[in-house]
Design an enzyme around this catalytic site. Structure first.
Site, PDB file in Angstrom:
ATOM      1  N   GLY A  14       0.853  -1.197   0.000  1.00 63.15           N
ATOM      2  CA  GLY A  14       0.000   0.000   0.000  1.00 63.15           C
ATOM      3  C   GLY A  14       0.882   1.238   0.000  1.00 63.15           C
ATOM      4  N   VAL A  26      16.792   8.969  -1.380  1.00 64.45           N
ATOM      5  CA  VAL A  26      17.640   7.861  -1.835  1.00 64.45           C
ATOM      6  C   VAL A  26      18.406   8.285  -3.096  1.00 64.45           C
ATOM      7  CG1 VAL A  26      17.587   5.558  -2.892  1.00 64.45           C
ATOM      8  CG2 VAL A  26      16.232   6.019  -0.826  1.00 64.45           C
ATOM      9  N   VAL A  27      17.680   8.874  -4.037  1.00 62.75           N
ATOM     10  CA  VAL A  27      18.307   9.244  -5.321  1.00 62.75           C
ATOM     11  C   VAL A  27      19.370  10.324  -5.100  1.00 62.75           C
ATOM     12  CG1 VAL A  27      17.879  10.306  -7.581  1.00 62.75           C
ATOM     13  CG2 VAL A  27      16.299   8.577  -6.686  1.00 62.75           C
ATOM     14  N   ARG A  75       1.173  -5.036  -5.539  1.00 67.71           N
ATOM     15  CA  ARG A  75       1.319  -6.266  -4.755  1.00 67.71           C
ATOM     16  C   ARG A  75       1.558  -7.356  -5.794  1.00 67.71           C
ATOM     17  NH1 ARG A  75      -0.521  -4.310   0.314  1.00 67.71           N
ATOM     18  NH2 ARG A  75      -2.270  -2.875   0.132  1.00 67.71           N
ATOM     19  N   ASP A 106       5.557  -4.548   6.035  1.00 66.83           N
ATOM     20  CA  ASP A 106       6.182  -5.800   6.492  1.00 66.83           C
ATOM     21  C   ASP A 106       6.288  -6.854   5.381  1.00 66.83           C
ATOM     22  OD1 ASP A 106       3.414  -5.900   6.482  1.00 66.83           O
ATOM     23  OD2 ASP A 106       3.271  -7.171   8.251  1.00 66.83           O
ATOM     24  N   ILE A 129       1.074   3.545   6.096  1.00 66.09           N
ATOM     25  CA  ILE A 129       0.337   4.399   7.043  1.00 66.09           C
ATOM     26  C   ILE A 129       0.041   3.661   8.344  1.00 66.09           C
ATOM     27  CG2 ILE A 129      -0.747   5.799   5.234  1.00 66.09           C
ATOM     28  CD1 ILE A 129      -3.401   4.250   5.872  1.00 66.09           C
ATOM     29  N   ARG A 174      -5.149  -2.171   9.112  1.00 66.67           N
ATOM     30  CA  ARG A 174      -5.114  -3.637   8.972  1.00 66.67           C
ATOM     31  C   ARG A 174      -5.194  -4.315  10.348  1.00 66.67           C
ATOM     32  NH1 ARG A 174      -3.154  -6.392   3.964  1.00 66.67           N
ATOM     33  NH2 ARG A 174      -2.297  -4.419   3.307  1.00 66.67           N
ATOM     34  N   ARG A 217     -22.904  16.367  24.038  1.00 67.92           N
ATOM     35  CA  ARG A 217     -23.827  16.570  22.912  1.00 67.92           C
ATOM     36  C   ARG A 217     -23.510  15.660  21.729  1.00 67.92           C
ATOM     37  NH1 ARG A 217     -22.896  22.209  21.617  1.00 67.92           N
ATOM     38  NH2 ARG A 217     -24.412  21.916  19.963  1.00 67.92           N
ATOM     39  N   HIS A 218     -22.414  14.942  21.851  1.00 67.82           N
ATOM     40  CA  HIS A 218     -22.070  13.994  20.784  1.00 67.82           C
ATOM     41  C   HIS A 218     -21.110  12.977  21.370  1.00 67.82           C
ATOM     42  CE1 HIS A 218     -18.087  15.702  20.603  1.00 67.82           C
ATOM     43  NE2 HIS A 218     -18.663  16.886  20.629  1.00 67.82           N
ATOM     44  N   HIS A 253      -9.626   4.916   1.707  1.00 67.87           N
ATOM     45  CA  HIS A 253      -8.343   5.267   1.091  1.00 67.87           C
ATOM     46  C   HIS A 253      -8.013   6.753   1.127  1.00 67.87           C
ATOM     47  CE1 HIS A 253      -8.871   1.161  -0.199  1.00 67.87           C
ATOM     48  NE2 HIS A 253      -7.575   1.121  -0.398  1.00 67.87           N
TER      49      HIS A 253
HETATM   50  N1  LIG Z   1       6.843 -13.721   2.353  1.00 62.72           N
HETATM   51  C1  LIG Z   1       7.116 -13.006   1.259  1.00 62.72           C
HETATM   52  N2  LIG Z   1       8.101 -13.381   0.424  1.00 62.72           N
HETATM   53  C2  LIG Z   1       8.380 -12.677  -0.686  1.00 62.72           C
HETATM   54  N3  LIG Z   1       7.724 -11.564  -1.059  1.00 62.72           N
HETATM   55  C3  LIG Z   1       6.734 -11.139  -0.270  1.00 62.72           C
HETATM   56  C4  LIG Z   1       6.376 -11.831   0.927  1.00 62.72           C
HETATM   57  N4  LIG Z   1       5.340 -11.165   1.506  1.00 62.72           N
HETATM   58  C5  LIG Z   1       5.071 -10.119   0.691  1.00 62.72           C
HETATM   59  N5  LIG Z   1       5.906 -10.099  -0.371  1.00 62.72           N
HETATM   60  C6  LIG Z   1       5.897  -9.145  -1.494  1.00 62.72           C
HETATM   61  O1  LIG Z   1       5.678  -7.819  -1.012  1.00 62.72           O
HETATM   62  C7  LIG Z   1       4.480  -7.293  -1.611  1.00 62.72           C
HETATM   63  C8  LIG Z   1       3.819  -6.333  -0.666  1.00 62.72           C
HETATM   64  O2  LIG Z   1       3.424  -7.025   0.520  1.00 62.72           O
HETATM   65  P1  LIG Z   1       2.052  -6.658   1.279  1.00 62.72           P
HETATM   66  O3  LIG Z   1       0.947  -6.725   0.298  1.00 62.72           O
HETATM   67  O4  LIG Z   1       1.978  -7.531   2.487  1.00 62.72           O
HETATM   68  O5  LIG Z   1       2.202  -5.129   1.652  1.00 62.72           O
HETATM   69  P2  LIG Z   1       3.151  -4.413   2.718  1.00 62.72           P
HETATM   70  O6  LIG Z   1       4.506  -4.225   2.147  1.00 62.72           O
HETATM   71  O7  LIG Z   1       3.080  -5.129   4.025  1.00 62.72           O
HETATM   72  O8  LIG Z   1       2.499  -2.976   2.791  1.00 62.72           O
HETATM   73  P3  LIG Z   1       1.099  -2.545   3.473  1.00 62.72           P
HETATM   74  O9  LIG Z   1       0.723  -3.590   4.499  1.00 62.72           O
HETATM   75  O10 LIG Z   1       1.409  -1.231   4.086  1.00 62.72           O
HETATM   76  O11 LIG Z   1       0.131  -2.432   2.365  1.00 62.72           O
HETATM   77  C9  LIG Z   1       3.673  -8.531  -1.947  1.00 62.72           C
HETATM   78  O12 LIG Z   1       2.729  -8.278  -2.959  1.00 62.72           O
HETATM   79  C10 LIG Z   1       4.744  -9.488  -2.432  1.00 62.72           C
HETATM   80  O13 LIG Z   1       5.142  -9.186  -3.741  1.00 62.72           O
HETATM   81  O1  LIG Z   2      -4.893  -0.771  -0.993  1.00 62.11           O
HETATM   82  P1  LIG Z   2      -5.666  -1.970  -0.565  1.00 62.11           P
HETATM   83  O2  LIG Z   2      -5.218  -3.201  -1.262  1.00 62.11           O
HETATM   84  O3  LIG Z   2      -7.127  -1.728  -0.578  1.00 62.11           O
HETATM   85  O4  LIG Z   2      -5.248  -2.262   0.959  1.00 62.11           O
HETATM   86  C1  LIG Z   2      -5.800  -1.652   2.054  1.00 62.11           C
HETATM   87  C2  LIG Z   2      -4.895  -1.932   3.219  1.00 62.11           C
HETATM   88  O5  LIG Z   2      -3.663  -1.263   3.011  1.00 62.11           O
HETATM   89  C3  LIG Z   2      -3.410  -0.361   4.063  1.00 62.11           C
HETATM   90  O6  LIG Z   2      -3.930   0.903   3.663  1.00 62.11           O
HETATM   91  C4  LIG Z   2      -1.937  -0.212   4.299  1.00 62.11           C
HETATM   92  O7  LIG Z   2      -1.402  -1.418   4.728  1.00 62.11           O
HETATM   93  C5  LIG Z   2      -4.196  -0.926   5.247  1.00 62.11           C
HETATM   94  O8  LIG Z   2      -4.441   0.047   6.225  1.00 62.11           O
HETATM   95  C6  LIG Z   2      -5.426  -1.461   4.549  1.00 62.11           C
HETATM   96  O9  LIG Z   2      -5.968  -2.562   5.257  1.00 62.11           O
HETATM   97 MG   LIG Z   3       1.733  -4.920   5.721  1.00 61.82          MG
END
Ligand SMILES: Nc1ncnc2c1ncn2[C@@H]1O[C@H](COP(=O)(O)OP(=O)(O)OP(=O)(O)O)[C@@H](O)[C@H]1O
Ligand SMILES: O=P(O)(O)OC[C@H]1O[C@](O)(CO)[C@@H](O)[C@@H]1O
Ligand SMILES: [Mg+2]
Length: 323
Positions: A14, A26-27, A75, A106, A129, A174, A217-218, A253
């Site tokens: 996300g 970074v850049v 993703r 994560d 977030i 989440r 009141r609320h 969102h």
């Molecule tokens: N165990 C794993 N091994 C390899 N790649 C992974 C693994 N878990 C997640 N990924 C990769 O990271 C991408 C993002 O992971 P995820 O959808 O859990 O979002 P996130 O990085 O935790 O961010 P957020 O929770 O804030 O949306 C996944 O679509 C996948 O490509």
């Molecule tokens: O963008 P998507 O796939 O609807 O995911 C929503 C999820 O992503 C987040 O916005 C960030 O991890 C969560 O708070 C929420 O559960």
């Molecule tokens: Mg996550």
């Protein structure tokens, strides 16, 4: 002598406000220290499609104040497989890229960990977030998301007070209640429902009755999405307090958009530069974070296997102050 010469950066999972400021840092730090810097479009999905381009100082101009991510995010299921991870590492090797900075949550961190097992030096930056990442007090985007929620609640208060209604506000996070907790404290919410703290609907309803009886009141109930839907909480409440006529708002969102706060921009700038310097010093497979104002790098495995502790003191304070 630097441990890496060509590095790449991607945003994954996300998106969050401040990701652009992190990419910019970074850049610009990478170029400052004499590295070649590449951008990967659409997270691991773009990596597997070799969607990679060289970045220069100007390619990150005019983005520090923008929400979203200029690198776009995705993703990617394929990257969860060993074959996908091997393919990704080979694509980077073929281009001579020896270090990768992953900005995400994560899940994205786990992808970075897998890539480091394939011989690529990796660094994770906490871009989400949710504030659900351990070994950092804050993630990039959290402060802005909380501000969005507080701003919405300010508006809801106006109309709810006029009608002496209660307002149920469902927020993101989440499995983590931090957005609900921090927005709840900042907006004076009467009830904060988070997955980390057990609650009893009878008590929630009773407290609300008392509040109205004592002249409020609320009443504002914040529901973290990890607890369930705001609509379901409203239905349970009405069963116990039938004269109450709550309104439910799902912020969705909207919480992930908008210009990042100064706090998120500065956090992103510091962490982006720190991640580059860590790679240059030969570090790998680390998650960068901030603890009590100090930048830290922790093994990704430790970070993804440790649940972030919930701040009960803050939770109790929020409830104490909203009587
Ligand atoms: N165990 C794993 N091994 C390899 N790649 C992974 C693994 N878990 C997640 N990924 C990769 O990271 C991408 C993002 O992971 P995820 O959808 O859990 O979002 P996130 O990085 O935790 O961010 P957020 O929770 O804030 O949306 C996944 O679509 C996948 O490509
Ligand atoms: O963008 P998507 O796939 O609807 O995911 C929503 C999820 O992503 C987040 O916005 C960030 O991890 C969560 O708070 C929420 O559960
Ligand atoms: Mg996550």
């Amino acid at each position: 002598m630097t441990a890496v010469k060509k590095i790449a950066v991607l945003t994954s999972g996300g998106d969050s406000q401040g990701m652009n400021a992190a990419v910019r840092a970074v850049v610009r730090s990478g170029l400052y220290f004499g590295l070649e810097v590449y951008g990967v479009q659409r997270g691991y999905h773009g990596l597997l499609n070799d969607d990679i381009f060289q970045m220069d100082l100007r390619s990150v101009g005019d983005i520090i104040h923008r929400g979203g991510t200029v690198l776009q995010s995705a993703r990617c299921k394929e990257f969860r497989t060993l074959e996908g991870q091997q393919k990704g590492a080979q694509i980077l090797r073929d281009r001579g890229i020896d270090g990768l900075i992953v900005i995400g949550g994560d899940g994205s961190y786990q992808g970075a960990n897998k890539l480091s097992q394939q011989g690529i030096k990796t660094m994770g930056l906490p871009g989400t977030i949710d504030n659900d990442i351990s070994f950092t007090d804050y993630t990039i985007g959290f402060d802005t998301a909380v501000s969005v929620v507080v701003d919405a609640i300010n508006k809801l208060r106006d109309t709810m007070s006029s009608h002496e209604r209660s307002s149920i506000v469902e927020v993101m996070g989440r499995h983590c209640g931090d957005i609900a907790l921090h927005a709840g404290l900042a907006s004076g919410a009467e009830t904060i429902l988070v997955p980390e703290v057990e609650f009893n609907m009878d008590e929630v309803a009773e407290r609300m009755k008392q509040n109205f009886a004592h002249g409020k009141r609320h009443s504002i109930i914040i529901v973290a999405e990890g607890v369930g839907r705001g609509e379901d909480v409203a239905a349970e409440l009405v069963k116990r307090f039938p004269t109450n006529d709550p309104r439910v708002t799902v912020l969705g969102h909207i919480q992930r958009g908008g210009t990042p706060t100064a706090f998120d921009r500065n956090l992103a700038s510091r962490l982006g530069d720190f991640a580059v310097r860590q790679l240059i010093e030969g570090q790998s497979d680390k998650a960068c974070g901030i603890i009590k104002g100090e930048l830290v790098a922790t093994d990704i495995n430790t970070v993804v296997n440790t649940k972030k502790p919930f701040n009960m003191d803050l939770y109790e304070l929020a409830i104490r102050l909203s009587q």
